[in-house]
Design a protein around this motif. Sequence first.
Motif, PDB file in Angstrom:
ATOM      1  N   TYR A   1     -31.677  -0.233  27.252  1.00  0.00           N
ATOM      2  CA  TYR A   1     -32.184  -1.275  28.148  1.00  0.00           C
ATOM      3  C   TYR A   1     -31.069  -1.876  28.987  1.00  0.00           C
ATOM      4  CZ  TYR A   1     -34.439  -5.740  29.475  1.00  0.00           C
ATOM      5  OH  TYR A   1     -34.944  -6.822  30.160  1.00  0.00           O
ATOM      6  N   LEU A   2     -31.364  -2.077  30.272  1.00  0.00           N
ATOM      7  CA  LEU A   2     -30.509  -2.859  31.172  1.00  0.00           C
ATOM      8  C   LEU A   2     -31.379  -3.924  31.807  1.00  0.00           C
ATOM      9  CD1 LEU A   2     -28.013  -3.539  32.882  1.00  0.00           C
ATOM     10  CD2 LEU A   2     -28.672  -1.683  34.442  1.00  0.00           C
ATOM     11  N   GLY A   3     -31.101  -5.173  31.474  1.00  0.00           N
ATOM     12  CA  GLY A   3     -31.846  -6.294  32.048  1.00  0.00           C
ATOM     13  C   GLY A   3     -30.897  -7.235  32.740  1.00  0.00           C
TER      14      GLY A   3
ATOM     15  N   LEU B   1     -37.587  -9.626  18.448  1.00  0.00           N
ATOM     16  CA  LEU B   1     -38.824  -9.110  17.873  1.00  0.00           C
ATOM     17  C   LEU B   1     -38.641  -7.745  17.208  1.00  0.00           C
ATOM     18  CD1 LEU B   1     -41.304 -10.010  20.771  1.00  0.00           C
ATOM     19  CD2 LEU B   1     -41.219 -11.080  18.504  1.00  0.00           C
ATOM     20  N   PHE B   2     -37.822  -6.895  17.840  1.00  0.00           N
ATOM     21  CA  PHE B   2     -37.711  -5.492  17.402  1.00  0.00           C
ATOM     22  C   PHE B   2     -36.239  -5.065  17.292  1.00  0.00           C
ATOM     23  CE2 PHE B   2     -41.478  -5.862  20.252  1.00  0.00           C
ATOM     24  CZ  PHE B   2     -42.473  -5.711  19.296  1.00  0.00           C
ATOM     25  N   PRO B   3     -35.438  -5.729  16.483  1.00  0.00           N
ATOM     26  CA  PRO B   3     -33.994  -5.431  16.458  1.00  0.00           C
ATOM     27  C   PRO B   3     -33.677  -3.993  16.070  1.00  0.00           C
ATOM     28  CG  PRO B   3     -34.618  -6.786  14.583  1.00  0.00           C
ATOM     29  CD  PRO B   3     -35.795  -6.759  15.502  1.00  0.00           C
ATOM     30  N   HIS B   4     -34.491  -3.358  15.242  1.00  0.00           N
ATOM     31  CA  HIS B   4     -34.194  -2.000  14.766  1.00  0.00           C
ATOM     32  C   HIS B   4     -34.704  -0.931  15.733  1.00  0.00           C
ATOM     33  CE1 HIS B   4     -32.726  -3.692  11.066  1.00  0.00           C
ATOM     34  NE2 HIS B   4     -33.872  -4.319  10.858  1.00  0.00           N
ATOM     35  N   ARG B   5     -35.294  -1.336  16.829  1.00  0.00           N
ATOM     36  CA  ARG B   5     -35.798  -0.364  17.801  1.00  0.00           C
ATOM     37  C   ARG B   5     -34.888  -0.262  19.030  1.00  0.00           C
ATOM     38  NH1 ARG B   5     -42.264  -1.869  17.589  1.00  0.00           N
ATOM     39  NH2 ARG B   5     -42.581  -1.257  15.419  1.00  0.00           N
ATOM     40  N   ILE B   6     -33.672  -0.734  18.900  1.00  0.00           N
ATOM     41  CA  ILE B   6     -32.734  -0.726  20.024  1.00  0.00           C
ATOM     42  C   ILE B   6     -31.681   0.347  19.811  1.00  0.00           C
ATOM     43  CG2 ILE B   6     -30.962  -2.064  21.231  1.00  0.00           C
ATOM     44  CD1 ILE B   6     -32.555  -4.588  20.436  1.00  0.00           C
ATOM     45  N   ARG B   7     -31.421   1.114  20.841  1.00  0.00           N
ATOM     46  CA  ARG B   7     -30.298   2.065  20.856  1.00  0.00           C
ATOM     47  C   ARG B   7     -29.084   1.422  21.496  1.00  0.00           C
ATOM     48  NH1 ARG B   7     -28.218   4.965  24.893  1.00  0.00           N
ATOM     49  NH2 ARG B   7     -26.880   6.744  24.329  1.00  0.00           N
ATOM     50  N   ALA B   8     -29.250   0.879  22.699  1.00  0.00           N
ATOM     51  CA  ALA B   8     -28.182   0.175  23.415  1.00  0.00           C
ATOM     52  C   ALA B   8     -28.850  -0.818  24.352  1.00  0.00           C
ATOM     53  CB  ALA B   8     -27.311   1.150  24.203  1.00  0.00           C
TER      54      ALA B   8
ATOM     55  N   ALA C   1     -29.753  -6.143  14.997  1.00  0.00           N
ATOM     56  CA  ALA C   1     -29.700  -5.201  16.116  1.00  0.00           C
ATOM     57  C   ALA C   1     -28.332  -4.536  16.174  1.00  0.00           C
ATOM     58  CB  ALA C   1     -29.976  -5.930  17.429  1.00  0.00           C
ATOM     59  N   PRO C   2     -28.228  -3.355  16.776  1.00  0.00           N
ATOM     60  CA  PRO C   2     -26.901  -2.776  17.019  1.00  0.00           C
ATOM     61  C   PRO C   2     -26.146  -3.627  18.024  1.00  0.00           C
ATOM     62  CG  PRO C   2     -28.589  -1.503  18.139  1.00  0.00           C
ATOM     63  CD  PRO C   2     -29.311  -2.499  17.281  1.00  0.00           C
ATOM     64  N   PRO C   3     -24.843  -3.409  18.186  1.00  0.00           N
ATOM     65  CA  PRO C   3     -24.065  -4.253  19.104  1.00  0.00           C
ATOM     66  C   PRO C   3     -24.650  -4.254  20.522  1.00  0.00           C
ATOM     67  CG  PRO C   3     -22.605  -2.960  17.730  1.00  0.00           C
ATOM     68  CD  PRO C   3     -23.990  -2.449  17.461  1.00  0.00           C
ATOM     69  N   ILE C   4     -24.855  -5.441  21.046  1.00  0.00           N
ATOM     70  CA  ILE C   4     -25.434  -5.647  22.382  1.00  0.00           C
ATOM     71  C   ILE C   4     -24.332  -6.142  23.309  1.00  0.00           C
ATOM     72  CG2 ILE C   4     -26.994  -7.151  23.692  1.00  0.00           C
ATOM     73  CD1 ILE C   4     -28.939  -6.966  21.318  1.00  0.00           C
ATOM     74  N   LEU C   5     -24.274  -5.587  24.519  1.00  0.00           N
ATOM     75  CA  LEU C   5     -23.255  -5.980  25.495  1.00  0.00           C
ATOM     76  C   LEU C   5     -23.846  -7.004  26.460  1.00  0.00           C
ATOM     77  CD1 LEU C   5     -20.433  -5.602  26.740  1.00  0.00           C
ATOM     78  CD2 LEU C   5     -21.393  -3.743  28.128  1.00  0.00           C
ATOM     79  N   ILE C   6     -23.227  -8.170  26.508  1.00  0.00           N
ATOM     80  CA  ILE C   6     -23.592  -9.226  27.445  1.00  0.00           C
ATOM     81  C   ILE C   6     -22.533  -9.250  28.539  1.00  0.00           C
ATOM     82  CG2 ILE C   6     -24.007 -11.716  27.688  1.00  0.00           C
ATOM     83  CD1 ILE C   6     -24.637 -11.755  24.661  1.00  0.00           C
ATOM     84  N   ALA C   7     -22.945  -9.399  29.789  1.00  0.00           N
ATOM     85  CA  ALA C   7     -21.996  -9.426  30.904  1.00  0.00           C
ATOM     86  C   ALA C   7     -22.263 -10.662  31.752  1.00  0.00           C
ATOM     87  CB  ALA C   7     -22.131  -8.159  31.757  1.00  0.00           C
TER      88      ALA C   7
END
Length: 517
Positions: A224-226, A240-247, A447-453
Amino acid sequence: MFMNKTRHRRIPRPVRHRVALSALTLLAATAIAPAAHAAPAPSVAPAPSAAPASPVTWQPCAEAPDGYPVQCGTMRVPLDWKKPAGERTDVKVARVPARDQAHRIGALFFNPGGPGGQGASMLAYGYADTLFKGPLRDRFDIVSLDPRGTGGSRALDCGPVLDPGQVVLPKNPGEYEEMKRNSRSRGERCLARHGDLVRHVDTASVARDMDAFRAALGEQRLTYLGVSYGTYLGATYAQLFPHRIRAMVLDGPLDHASGATRLMLEEASVMEGEFDRFAVWCARDTACALHGEDAGKVYDRVVARADRTPIPASGAKGKPAVNGDWIRMALPNQLVRIRLLEEAMGFDAWAKLAERLAAADRRNDATGLVEGGSYVGDQESAYTAVSCLDFPPQFTGYADAAARLAQARKTAPRTGAAVEGWVISASCADWPVEPTSPWQPTTVRGAPPILIAANTHDPSTPLAGGRRLQQQIAGSRLLVTDVNGHVSYFNSACARERETAYLISTEMPARLTCPAP
């Protein structure tokens, strides 16, 4: 705080409080069969699903440029995810297949901001190649949806965010009550036309729609890129779905724990600084139409004149002349930079602002100054409906509103409350639907590590909010970019490269800063 900048037909603005991409069409053939993944993702523990969406039948998008390989479809999802067997609503979806199918990683879900950014419609008009370069475009199918209540997804049609000429910066109790009446009237009109849909366009509902879309595409985990408001949608999905994230990249982060007053004041502070940088640029660069003059004094002079006597503005919908508040509230959309789009569309935002200020000052013509502003009436209904459910103003009365405006003027003497945070509060001042998710932290665990910018000079989603959001998402990292404008991805080649590398590899950047370009 959101991405709302350029528009194309009824598509929302490209990234920022609705994506500032709205300015942004196909093969006469049947849908392309989904390609196999380059490698299967590791299995994850399944999370319960509220309800399946209908399968998507893909077909060429009617809006697409000739020969452009974008596909459109429709999902049927529960109107109320708490009642999965109840009424359903349509959600428009779109995808642009990866150019390098042999090395395809999967689908990259994109949200352009908002609230109400129509990602599917943007893709349908052929903007994937503008927004996504090189490896992202090669190795991912680019996919998005028009959030419920927007575009091709049973769009709300209840009038603009702010009615032309309405009070938005109340100066006395009577004007405050008028602002509330305008808000309630818009909300009641929306309910009369669209019923329960107005109550179910909130961010959590859209996050569940996005998970249904993920399942319909056969993606085990979400990439996901938001941007802008899309960061809140992404964080909500992660909650809601932390285990359904790849990146996941959240760029231009919105802290849902800010509260209406803090968000407005942080935006106001950075907006004032951004105007000051614009004025310095004007003094230094001959490309500025006000070069040799004090741009700040010109702006002050124009606004003061319009306060005394409205200035002609033939392009302002429903209003042949505009007052100072019209000009003030249009400033964010004139000043905030989104360079990737500026380059693609062949213009410079600051140069355009200088030209428009010069026209208002020298020719008494404010048409250009109010284009795209909150008063012009071109923002769509979903922007207000979603904002009122998720970002309520929580006014306690006129004294509270007056105190917030006074704080804004103290924080930003020139630009004051001319920021999106205040636009939302004014529009939602007396919305007749109770908020579904009022201001609160978006806490994410598992969730796996999430990148915030975040940018050092982003007046729409200030860096301070990004720092707070990082503390709410366990294991996340913050990439800080030293640049003007809204959203790192759109304003910095360095940030694009690092976000791209992370989305492909899922490995965090070794360096979490990007220097000024």
